[in-house]
Design an enzyme around this catalytic site. Structure first.
Site, PDB file in Angstrom:
ATOM      1  N   TYR A  70       0.844  -1.165   0.005  1.00  0.00           N
ATOM      2  CA  TYR A  70       0.006   0.025  -0.096  1.00  0.00           C
ATOM      3  C   TYR A  70       0.840   1.229  -0.175  1.00  0.00           C
ATOM      4  CZ  TYR A  70      -3.506   3.399   1.368  1.00  0.00           C
ATOM      5  OH  TYR A  70      -4.398   4.590   1.481  1.00  0.00           O
ATOM      6  N   ASP A 109      -1.811  15.511   6.611  1.00  0.00           N
ATOM      7  CA  ASP A 109      -2.574  15.047   5.706  1.00  0.00           C
ATOM      8  C   ASP A 109      -4.039  15.702   5.238  1.00  0.00           C
ATOM      9  OD1 ASP A 109      -3.537  12.868   4.013  1.00  0.00           O
ATOM     10  OD2 ASP A 109      -4.108  11.635   5.623  1.00  0.00           O
ATOM     11  N   ASP A 130      -3.071   5.611  -2.550  1.00  0.00           N
ATOM     12  CA  ASP A 130      -3.850   6.766  -2.135  1.00  0.00           C
ATOM     13  C   ASP A 130      -4.066   7.907  -3.034  1.00  0.00           C
ATOM     14  OD1 ASP A 130      -5.476   8.459  -0.588  1.00  0.00           O
ATOM     15  OD2 ASP A 130      -4.189   8.068   1.286  1.00  0.00           O
ATOM     16  N   ASP A 146      -6.279  10.401  -2.755  1.00  0.00           N
ATOM     17  CA  ASP A 146      -7.071  11.299  -1.955  1.00  0.00           C
ATOM     18  C   ASP A 146      -8.322  11.482  -2.382  1.00  0.00           C
ATOM     19  OD1 ASP A 146      -5.425  11.448   0.141  1.00  0.00           O
ATOM     20  OD2 ASP A 146      -4.381  13.214  -0.598  1.00  0.00           O
ATOM     21  N   HIS A 161      -7.293   4.463  -4.785  1.00  0.00           N
ATOM     22  CA  HIS A 161      -8.581   4.896  -4.302  1.00  0.00           C
ATOM     23  C   HIS A 161      -8.665   6.410  -4.095  1.00  0.00           C
ATOM     24  CE1 HIS A 161      -7.027   5.901  -0.185  1.00  0.00           C
ATOM     25  NE2 HIS A 161      -6.622   4.704  -0.211  1.00  0.00           N
ATOM     26  N   GLU A 202     -11.304   9.285  -2.678  1.00  0.00           N
ATOM     27  CA  GLU A 202     -12.463   9.419  -1.683  1.00  0.00           C
ATOM     28  C   GLU A 202     -13.490  10.476  -2.186  1.00  0.00           C
ATOM     29  OE1 GLU A 202      -9.058   9.773   0.917  1.00  0.00           O
ATOM     30  OE2 GLU A 202      -9.676  11.715   1.330  1.00  0.00           O
ATOM     31  N   CYS A 254      -7.559  13.201   7.588  1.00  0.00           N
ATOM     32  CA  CYS A 254      -7.471  11.755   7.995  1.00  0.00           C
ATOM     33  C   CYS A 254      -8.743  11.133   8.296  1.00  0.00           C
ATOM     34  CB  CYS A 254      -6.677  11.632   8.809  1.00  0.00           C
ATOM     35  SG  CYS A 254      -6.910   9.903   9.771  1.00  0.00           S
ATOM     36  N   ARG A 303     -13.659   5.010  -2.029  1.00  0.00           N
ATOM     37  CA  ARG A 303     -13.796   5.320  -0.678  1.00  0.00           C
ATOM     38  C   ARG A 303     -14.792   6.306  -0.257  1.00  0.00           C
ATOM     39  NH1 ARG A 303      -8.562   7.400   3.190  1.00  0.00           N
ATOM     40  NH2 ARG A 303      -9.914   8.932   4.287  1.00  0.00           N
ATOM     41  N   GLU A 314     -14.560   3.696   5.047  1.00  0.00           N
ATOM     42  CA  GLU A 314     -13.590   4.419   5.783  1.00  0.00           C
ATOM     43  C   GLU A 314     -14.165   4.589   7.429  1.00  0.00           C
ATOM     44  OE1 GLU A 314     -10.850   4.549   6.851  1.00  0.00           O
ATOM     45  OE2 GLU A 314      -9.761   6.435   6.495  1.00  0.00           O
ATOM     46  N   ASN A 343      -9.327  -0.676   6.692  1.00  0.00           N
ATOM     47  CA  ASN A 343      -8.231   0.137   7.032  1.00  0.00           C
ATOM     48  C   ASN A 343      -7.708  -0.018   8.610  1.00  0.00           C
ATOM     49  OD1 ASN A 343      -6.472   2.096   7.419  1.00  0.00           O
ATOM     50  ND2 ASN A 343      -7.651   4.061   7.022  1.00  0.00           N
TER      51      ASN A 343
HETATM   52  C1  LIG Z   1      -5.388   5.448   4.730  1.00  0.00           C
HETATM   53  C2  LIG Z   1      -4.842   6.737   4.801  1.00  0.00           C
HETATM   54  O1  LIG Z   1      -5.983   7.516   4.068  1.00  0.00           O
HETATM   55  C3  LIG Z   1      -3.603   7.140   4.667  1.00  0.00           C
HETATM   56  O2  LIG Z   1      -3.491   8.194   3.940  1.00  0.00           O
HETATM   57  O3  LIG Z   1      -2.702   6.242   4.527  1.00  0.00           O
HETATM   58  C4  LIG Z   1      -5.255   7.351   6.289  1.00  0.00           C
HETATM   59  C5  LIG Z   1      -4.572   6.769   7.212  1.00  0.00           C
HETATM   60  C6  LIG Z   1      -4.271   7.402   8.613  1.00  0.00           C
HETATM   61  O4  LIG Z   1      -3.988   8.660   8.799  1.00  0.00           O
HETATM   62  O5  LIG Z   1      -3.936   6.756   9.544  1.00  0.00           O
HETATM   63  C7  LIG Z   1      -6.678   7.551   6.741  1.00  0.00           C
HETATM   64  O6  LIG Z   1      -7.196   8.755   6.449  1.00  0.00           O
HETATM   65  O7  LIG Z   1      -7.300   6.775   7.134  1.00  0.00           O
HETATM   66 MG   LIG Z   2      -5.015   9.196   2.880  1.00  0.00          MG
END
Ligand SMILES: C[C@](O)(C(=O)O)[C@H](CC(=O)O)C(=O)O
Ligand SMILES: [Mg+2]
Length: 309
Positions: free
Chosen positions: A48, A62, A89, A91, A116, A118, A126, A161, A196, A218
Site C-alpha cells: 500500500y 494530511d 492513495d 485522496d 482509491h 475518496e 485523515c 472510498r 472508512e 483500513n
Molecule cells: C489510509 C489513509 O488515507 C492514508 O493516507 O494512509 C489514512 C491513514 C491514517 O491517517 O491513519 C486515513 O485517512 O485513514
Molecule cells: Mg489518505
C-alpha cells in the site's frame, strides 16, 4: 536488478486475482521504497502507498497538500521496487472529474496497480479524525465514473472510498449512509469499496452484504476501528486489509528512542544490535546483482594488453 520484472499490467491482473481469490489480501504500507522488497520477502500479497505517510514525510499534515506529481513519483519509486501489486492513495483525485482523469493517467503511467478516490470535500483530512465533510452522492459518483472512463488499462483497479460513516454523529445513521453511498459508488463503476472508519466487524459485514465488489478494511492505528486480526476480517468477508501508516510509526518510534540515546550518551554503540545490518540493507538493494552486472560489462581486454576487471 534495477526494477521489478513484472509489468504494470501483470501486477494489476495480480491485484484483481487477489481480490477475487476469497483469501484476504494483506497490504502493509511501504513508508519508503526500501520497505517494499521487505514486504514482498515476508510473504504479503501487496504493497500500500499511503497519502498520510507521504504528507508526514514531507512535513505536512494530511489535508490534501501533496501534489499529483509528488504522489505519482512516490507511486513510481515504490512500484519499481517490487513484483507485488501496489495500491495508492489518490485522496480526492486532486479536484473534480477532469483532474481525476488526469490523476488516473499519471498514476497509471507511474505503474501502480490500483488507486482509491475518496468522497471528502477539499481540504480533506485523515479519515479517522472528526469534523470531516463529504460531497454529494452525485459528485462522488462522478469522480469514480471519470476515473473509470479515463483509465487506459482496464485492469487498473479503481477503488471508491467513502468517508460518510464518520460524518454522521450516530452510528446507526452513519452506517446506513455508508451502505447507501457504497451502493451508489458501486453503481458508478467502482471495482472495490473502501468504507472508512468502520467501528465494528458488524459494520464491515453490513457493507459486505450491500455490495458485490470486494471491500477494504483500513487497520490504521490510533483510529476509529479496533485493530481486528486478519482472520476476523476474513471471517466477515473483507477482501483486502491495509496497514497504511504502521511502518512509519514503527520506524519513527525506534528513531526517537535511539536518537534520545545518542543525545544522552554520546554514542550509538549500544543501539547497533537493534539496527538493520549493512549486509541486510545491501541484500534488500540487491547490491550483489549490480556488482556482477558491472563485472560483466567492464571485464574486457583493452587493446595493448591491460585487463580491466
Ligand atoms: C489510509 C489513509 O488515507 C492514508 O493516507 O494512509 C489514512 C491513514 C491514517 O491517517 O491513519 C486515513 O485517512 O485513514
Ligand atoms: Mg489518505
Amino acid at each position: 536488478m534495477l526494477y521489478a520484472s513484472a509489468t504494470p499490467n501483470q501486477k494489476r491482473a495480480a491485484l484483481r486475482a487477489g481480490l477475487a481469490s476469497g483469501t484476504l489480501q494483506r497490504y502493509p504500507g511501504a513508508f519508503t521504497p526500501l520497505t517494499a522488497p521487505l514486504i514482498e520477502q515476508l510473504g504479503f500479497e501487496g504493497v500500500y502507498i499511503s497519502g498520510a505517510v507521504m504528507a508526514a514525510e514531507l512535513g505536512m499534515p494530511d489535508i490534501g497538500l501533496t501534489t499529483l506529481s509528488e504522489v505519482a513519483e512516490r507511486g513510481r519509486q515504490i512500484s519499481r521496487m517490487t513484483e507485488l501489486p501496489t495500491l495508492i492513495d489518490a485522496d480526492t483525485g486532486f479536484g473534480e472529474a477532469m483532474n481525476v482523469a488526469r490523476a488516473v493517467h499519471e498514476l497509471e503511467d507511474a505503474g501502480v496497480s490500483g488507486l482509491h478516490l475518496e468522497d471528502q470535500v477539499n481540504p480533506k483530512r485523515c479519515g479517522h479524525l472528526d469534523g470531516k465533510e463529504v460531497v454529494s452522492a452525485d459528485v462522488a459518483a462522478q469522480r469514480i465514473a471519470a476515473a473509470v472512463s479515463a483509465r487506459r488499462d482496464s485492469d487498473l483497479v479503481i477503488m471508491a472510498r467513502t468517508d460518510i460513516r464518520g460524518v454522521h454523529g450516530s452510528s446507526t445513521e452513519g452506517l446506513a449512509a455508508a451502505v447507501d453511498r457504497a451502493k451508489a459508488l458501486e453503481a458508478a463503476g467502482a471495482d472495490a469499496i473502501f468504507p472508512e472508519a468502520m467501528a465494528t466487524l458488524e459494520e464491515f459485514a453490513a457493507i459486505r452484504a450491500a455490495v458485490q465488489v470486494p471491500i477494504l478494511a483500513n487497520m490504521t492505528e490510533f483510529g476509529k476501528s479496533a485493530l481486528f486480526t486478519h482472520q476476523e476480517l476474513a471471517d466477515v468477508g473483507v477482501n483486502i486489509a491495509i496497514h497504511p501508516v504502521s511502518l512509519l510509526r514503527i520506524a519513527m518510534g525506534a528513531i526517537e528512542r535511539e536518537l534520545g540515546l545518542l543525545a544522552e550518551s554520546g554514542t550509538l554503540d549500544g543501539a547497533v544490535e537493534r539496527m538493520q545490518t549493512r549486509a541486510r540493507l545491501y541484500e534488500l538493494n540487491d547490491y550483489a546483482a549490480y556488482s556482477s552486472f558491472d563485472e560483466g560489462v567492464f571485464n574486457f581486454e583493452v587493446p595493448g594488453g591491460a585487463t580491466h576487471a
